[in-house]
Enzyme design. Structure first.
Site, PDB file in Angstrom:
ATOM      1  N   ASP A   1     -18.019  11.289  11.261  1.00  0.00           N
ATOM      2  CA  ASP A   1     -17.254  10.342  12.279  1.00  0.00           C
ATOM      3  C   ASP A   1     -17.661  11.212  12.747  1.00  0.00           C
ATOM      4  OD1 ASP A   1     -14.853  11.250  13.665  1.00  0.00           O
ATOM      5  OD2 ASP A   1     -13.691  12.191  11.912  1.00  0.00           O
TER       6      ASP A   1
ATOM      7  N   VAL B   1      -7.099   5.981   0.686  1.00  0.00           N
ATOM      8  CA  VAL B   1      -5.368   6.245   0.830  1.00  0.00           C
ATOM      9  C   VAL B   1      -5.531   6.143   2.719  1.00  0.00           C
ATOM     10  CG1 VAL B   1      -5.198   7.879  -1.075  1.00  0.00           C
ATOM     11  CG2 VAL B   1      -6.197   9.084   0.704  1.00  0.00           C
TER      12      VAL B   1
ATOM     13  N   ARG C   1      -6.598   2.757   4.867  1.00  0.00           N
ATOM     14  CA  ARG C   1      -6.050   1.293   5.386  1.00  0.00           C
ATOM     15  C   ARG C   1      -7.133   0.495   3.913  1.00  0.00           C
ATOM     16  NH1 ARG C   1      -2.421   3.949   7.036  1.00  0.00           N
ATOM     17  NH2 ARG C   1      -1.905   3.943   9.656  1.00  0.00           N
TER      18      ARG C   1
ATOM     19  N   GLU D   1       0.555  -6.361   1.661  1.00  0.00           N
ATOM     20  CA  GLU D   1       1.420  -5.187   1.038  1.00  0.00           C
ATOM     21  C   GLU D   1       2.629  -6.090   0.550  1.00  0.00           C
ATOM     22  OE1 GLU D   1       1.202  -1.162   2.575  1.00  0.00           O
ATOM     23  OE2 GLU D   1      -0.710  -1.176   1.672  1.00  0.00           O
TER      24      GLU D   1
ATOM     25  N   HIS E   1       1.266   2.723  -2.172  1.00  0.00           N
ATOM     26  CA  HIS E   1       1.278   2.873  -0.990  1.00  0.00           C
ATOM     27  C   HIS E   1       2.129   4.162  -1.004  1.00  0.00           C
ATOM     28  CE1 HIS E   1       0.435   2.042   4.055  1.00  0.00           C
ATOM     29  NE2 HIS E   1       0.739   3.838   3.656  1.00  0.00           N
ATOM     30  N   LEU E   2       1.826   5.034  -1.850  1.00  0.00           N
ATOM     31  CA  LEU E   2       2.824   6.694  -1.846  1.00  0.00           C
ATOM     32  C   LEU E   2       2.180   8.018  -0.856  1.00  0.00           C
ATOM     33  CD1 LEU E   2       3.340   6.298  -5.859  1.00  0.00           C
ATOM     34  CD2 LEU E   2       4.987   5.524  -3.359  1.00  0.00           C
TER      35      LEU E   2
END
Length: 600
Positions: A229, A288, A290, A319, A338-339
């Protein structure tokens, strides 16, 4: 550390302060008994909120909640406003109700488009998005209508991290596949032998809130965690026991990869055939973040080839995905709908966070989670417009020069002007925007710039260089320096070691005028190629010829040198992004010692 609060405004003739006061822009000092109304945005103001007589029996503002919100959030709203919970509204029904509302709260299922703002008749002051993404809200239309948009970016953090770990473990031990097998009447212990997590290397790509929480939990499972990052402070990673590495090192050495980057142009389909080819054979992937960061067809090919052993996905490019989606149906893929944020605690947390943001905005308080900029008075914006563009592009250039694995922590901005008391808030915000937005899903603006920088550990200081001369133009030049980082392009570093870029406005057009210690002159339009070369005849022709053969149009070209026949930096403005092969050919020109492509 430099204060990250918005500074007290001064009131010189050229200041933004008297016409861009955020306190007046978002209003205050209306009691609960006051009724809100708002005129259309007027000259010299973003937004006018006044007390007025109400035709209704209530003297509170009205908040329309268009999608289900947790009870704790509703309770907070009801203490301050009249709350209308109307779910599953059609677009027509929403437009008909919105003119009676001062605020609107939605999740991801309601489209808040231009027609909604136009139908509000100027009354809608705040739109609250209960969640992070604001793809369903027309930010430009909101800003034009003087409406603040706020979101709830932090409440989902732990839930998303926990779901990432849940998928990681379930994938490693084939939980979903074994469950389906038993329910189908089978008992296949040998088929579903898994792999252990302890001692394995996990690469966390995107070391923000969720990524760092995933890293903490993975360390507790006995995993070796590395991360990539560009903005992650080294000390924060070190405190967790995480090593920051380059992107290629992360994907090339990891046994497991967990994705936590935003979906922006730079990350769209960044996991493609080329990326998968660099990975260790048998790698396992969790997403988890995009769906769009993964080229789904390329992932299917990588799974079939055995490069990727397994994948666990909570998000998809479309989606819900189509029923015949090959990736979803793949035997080696574990999927959930998408939980990431779907825990009772997270839903309540989001409800409270968005309720507090909406109530605060209605009270006139500055919202740290604002995602659209206040409107700037036309006469001020007209004068500053080219400098605003210059500021953002200098920030974008500077951050792209930072080598992977270097955390951006210290930024110094210098403004050279003959005007005393020049208000640089907007310019500072745009530099922050340019530095942070290219690799983030945060929307930086005048309201949240300082907060956003502080959250990411970026310290921005300002220096005002006073010049003698006419006050006719606001600024002579802007200089941006990033300290304590490594550079992709060594020539961009100054003698004291900082990455340094400088620019000015010429004939209304932003120009890059200095890179490191080299003077150049190139329009900041399209994109730029910087080359350090041995100063000798024919170099412009050689590079221009390569670009011409690839049908890449050159808009500007400038060469700055320390002395004849010594070293020089060539800055080339291009309208299109050259192919990798073209850039490689430029790098192979014998006299070129280094080069970098910078996208504006």
């Amino acid at each position: 550390m430099a204060s990250l609060k918005i500074p007290t405004l001064r009131t010189p003739s050229h200041s933004l302060s008297s016409k861009l006061s955020l306190r007046s822009a978002f209003s205050t000092n209306f009691p609960n008994s006051a009724r809100f109304s708002r005129s259309q945005p007027q000259r010299g103001r973003v937004l006018i909120i006044t007390s007025a007589a109400s035709s209704s029996s209530s003297n509170k503002p009205t908040v329309l909640v268009a999608e289900k919100l947790g009870e704790a959030g509703l309770t907070l709203l009801k203490e301050f406003a009249d709350v209308d919970c109307s779910y599953n509204l059609s677009p027509k029904e929403l437009r008909s109700k919105i003119s009676l509302c001062d605020a609107l709260i939605v999740r991801s299922g309601t489209k808040v488009n231009r027609a909604v703002f136009e139908s509000s008749g100027g009354r809608l002051k705040v739109v609250g998005r209960a969640g992070v993404g604001i793809d369903n809200v027309d930010l430009a239309a909101a800003t034009e209508h003087g409406c603040l948009v706020v979101n709830a970016p932090t409440a989902n953090t732990v839930a998303a991290a926990e779901h990432g770990i849940a998928l990681l473990a379930a994938m490693a031990r084939n939980v979903a596949q074994a469950d389906a097998s038993i329910k189908a009447g089978k008992w296949q212990r040998n088929k579903y032998v898994g792999v252990s997590l302890v001692g394995k290397t996990l690469a966390v790509l995107g070391f923000g809130k969720v990524g760092s929480e995933v890293a903490r939990r993975a360390k507790g499972l006995g995993m070796h965690v590395i991360a990539h990052d560009p903005y992650a402070p080294a000390e924060r990673a070190c405190a967790i026991g995480v090593e920051l590495v380059s992107f290629d090192e992360a994907i090339g050495t990891a046994d497991f990869i967990s994705m936590h980057m935003p979906l922006i142009p730079a990350t769209s389909k960044m996991f493609n055939d080329e990326t998968f080819a660099k990975m260790k054979k048998g790698v396992r992937i969790v997403n988890v973040a995009r769906g769009g960061v993964v080229d789904e067809e390329a992932l299917v090919r990588a799974l079939d080839a055995g490069i990727v052993a397994q994948a666990a996905l909570d998000v998809f490019s479309e989606e819900p995905p189509k029923q015949d989606n090959k990736l979803v149906q793949h035997e080696m893929v574990t999927v959930t709908p998408h939980l990431g944020a779907s825990t009772m605690e997270a839903q309540e947390g989001v409800a409270i966070e968005i309720a507090e943001a909406v109530v605060g905005a209605l009270k006139g308080e500055l919202a740290a989670t604002a995602v659209n900029a206040p409107m700037v008075p036309a006469e001020v914006l007209l004068e500053l417009k080219p400098y605003v563009i210059l500021a953002e592009k200098l920030g974008r250039l500077a951050v792209q020069l930072v080598a992977g694995g270097s955390g951006v922590k210290t930024v110094k901005v210098s403004y050279a002007s003959s005007r005393p008391n020049l208000d640089t808030r907007l310019l500072r915000a745009m530099i922050t925007k340019g530095i942070i937005e290219p690799i983030s899903d945060v929307y930086v603006n005048l309201v949240n710039a300082d907060y956003t920088a502080k959250q990411r550990g970026v310290r921005i200081t300002e220096e005002h260089i006073h010049l003698d001369g006419s006050h006719e133009i606001p600024l002579e030049f802007i200089k941006v320096q990033i300290a304590d980082v490594k550079s992709k392009f060594a020539s961009a570093t100054s003698k004291s070691g900082e990455i340094k870029v400088e620019g000015r406005v010429k004939d209304g057009i932003p120009h890059l005028t200095k890179v490191g210690s080299f003077r150049v002159d190139v329009s900041l339009e399209g994109s730029i190629i910087l080359c350090r070369q041995v100063d000798q005849p024919g170099m412009i022709g050689k590079v221009g010829s390569i670009l011409g053969q690839e049908n890449v149009n050159v808009s500007f070209m400038s060469v700055g040198r320390v002395a004849p026949r010594k070293h020089a930096v060539m800055a080339i403005g291009v309208d299109d992004q050259p192919r990798k092969e073209s850039l490689k050919r430029i790098g192979e020109v014998p006299a070129i010692e280094e080069f970098v492509f910078l996208k504006l």
